[in-house]
Design a protein around this motif. Structure first.
Motif, PDB file in Angstrom:
ATOM      1  N   SER A  36      -8.303   7.706  -4.638  1.00 26.74           N
ATOM      2  CA  SER A  36      -7.698   7.622  -3.308  1.00 26.74           C
ATOM      3  C   SER A  36      -6.311   6.987  -3.341  1.00 26.74           C
ATOM      4  O   SER A  36      -5.459   7.287  -2.498  1.00 26.74           O
ATOM      5  CB  SER A  36      -8.613   6.847  -2.351  1.00 26.74           C
ATOM      6  N   TYR A  37      -6.071   6.104  -4.320  1.00 29.93           N
ATOM      7  CA  TYR A  37      -4.721   5.572  -4.473  1.00 29.93           C
ATOM      8  C   TYR A  37      -3.914   6.609  -5.250  1.00 29.93           C
ATOM      9  O   TYR A  37      -4.278   6.975  -6.363  1.00 29.93           O
ATOM     10  CB  TYR A  37      -4.731   4.225  -5.200  1.00 29.93           C
ATOM     11  N   THR A  68      -9.865   1.889  -5.880  1.00 25.31           N
ATOM     12  CA  THR A  68      -9.113   3.015  -5.329  1.00 25.31           C
ATOM     13  C   THR A  68      -8.447   3.867  -6.402  1.00 25.31           C
ATOM     14  O   THR A  68      -8.135   5.030  -6.159  1.00 25.31           O
ATOM     15  CB  THR A  68      -8.053   2.529  -4.319  1.00 25.31           C
ATOM     16  N   VAL A 104      -3.194   3.348   1.373  1.00 30.93           N
ATOM     17  CA  VAL A 104      -4.234   2.929   0.432  1.00 30.93           C
ATOM     18  C   VAL A 104      -3.705   1.781  -0.432  1.00 30.93           C
ATOM     19  O   VAL A 104      -2.631   1.887  -1.034  1.00 30.93           O
ATOM     20  CB  VAL A 104      -4.688   4.092  -0.475  1.00 30.93           C
ATOM     21  N   SER A 116       0.836  -1.200   0.000  1.00 33.31           N
ATOM     22  CA  SER A 116       0.000   0.000   0.000  1.00 33.31           C
ATOM     23  C   SER A 116       0.873   1.253   0.000  1.00 33.31           C
ATOM     24  O   SER A 116       2.036   1.224   0.440  1.00 33.31           O
ATOM     25  CB  SER A 116      -0.906   0.013   1.232  1.00 33.31           C
TER      26      SER A 116
END
Length: 325
Positions: free
Chosen positions: A241-242, A236, A230, A226
């Motif tokens: 969000s990633y 994602t 994230v 991650s």
């Protein structure tokens, strides 16, 4: 000659003539069939990085041929080889996980077709769950060299990279964490493409390298780490969000004599069938996520600020908004 023998001879002669005629007719049909073969489908040559080929091009090529529109000859190797081949007329379409780096590439048309995630991978036995953007910066810069400093065991971080500084995956990652894609990094273990890099990481418990989500999403021989808490996934990447996502481009030459065939293939990429294929490979169709392109500058500024860096002078990712359609 007896009457009975004459009759038998006459019947045999008629039968032989009939058989000869049938053979001649069959031969004529065969010759006719061979003389008029089914027209070959027009062929385009695709060359580029393994990440893009495995991500979607192999399956798209099969679907394109099945549609009867043409054939795609897939020649995966690396980003630079694909761009150079298109520039010099040795290929019709190139795949790249980065936009134009300027120079001679400025004459090529970079069309974004999807978003992929740049993912940090390690050996499955490595238990480090997460790295921050700042830690990635320091690892690639050579400031952090031991897994112990990022929550792991006391062992050296063996950093792997693709040898070519113009590789799409490497260039895009370095642009995100350093602000420039040609930043030199402390990676002594170099490979010709991401496929070879991934193979090497499966053998090294202390390895770290970057590849794409579409390339390793189902590969149990490596483990994705991650970033900033994230985990990389289709969801994602889609919601932004990633943080380490990148456009995937198909690159063409506007001076290609096969321009009409190239346009037909590029149009095929916008069909629902291809968009569904993209999602199956953990790719976000470019047209389905305009917010990712719109938020790109803010996302990059945030990543760089975590390492105390400022945004470079340019206003947008090279090629991000380029499109031949």
């Amino acid at each position: 000659m007896s009457l009975r023998f004459s009759r038998l001879f006459f019947v045999a002669l008629i039968t032989a003539c009939a058989a000869t005629g049938a053979l001649a007719a069959g031969a004529a049909k065969t010759t006719k069939a061979k003389a008029a073969p089914k027209p070959a489908l027009p062929t385009l040559v695709w060359r580029g990085d393994y990440a893009t080929a495995r991500a979607v091009v192999d399956d798209v090529a099969k679907a394109y041929e099945k549609s009867g529109k043409g054939r795609i000859e897939v020649q995966p190797f690396n980003t630079v080889s694909g761009l150079e081949a298109v520039e010099h007329g040795l290929a019709d379409v190139a795949g790249s996980a980065r936009g134009s780096a300027g120079g001679t590439e400025s004459d090529l048309v970079f069309t974004p077709v999807a978003f992929d995630a740049l993912v940090m991978i390690t050996h499955p036995s490595n238990a480090v769950p997460n790295l921050t953007a700042k830690q990635l910066h320091d690892i690639y810069f050579g400031k952090i060299t031991n897994w112990r400093d990022v929550g792991g065991k006391d062992a050296p971080i063996n950093l792997y990279a693709v040898a070519s500084p113009g590789d799409g995956v490497e260039y895009s990652l370095r642009r995100l964490i350093f602000g420039r894609g040609n930043q030199p990094v402390a990676a002594p273990r170099l490979y010709v493409n991401t496929a070879k890099l991934e193979e090497a990481i499966t053998l090294d418990p202390n390895a770290l390298g970057v590849t794409t989500l579409s390339g390793v999403a189902t590969n149990s021989k490596v483990r994705m780490i991650s970033v900033d808490g994230v985990h990389p996934s289709l969801a994602t990447v889609t919601d932004g969000s990633y943080p380490l996502y990148t456009p995937i481009y198909l690159v063409t030459n506007k001076n290609n004599p096969k321009a009409a065939q190239v346009d037909a293939f590029m149009d095929f990429l916008h069909t629902d069938q291809v968009r569904a294929l993209a999602r199956q490979h953990q790719l976000v169709p470019y047209a389905d996520a305009p917010q990712l392109a719109a938020n790109d500058q803010a996302r990059r500024a945030k990543l760089l600020s975590e390492s105390g860096l400022k945004m470079p002078a340019e206003e947008a990712v090279p090629g991000m908004q380029a499109s031949g359609h």
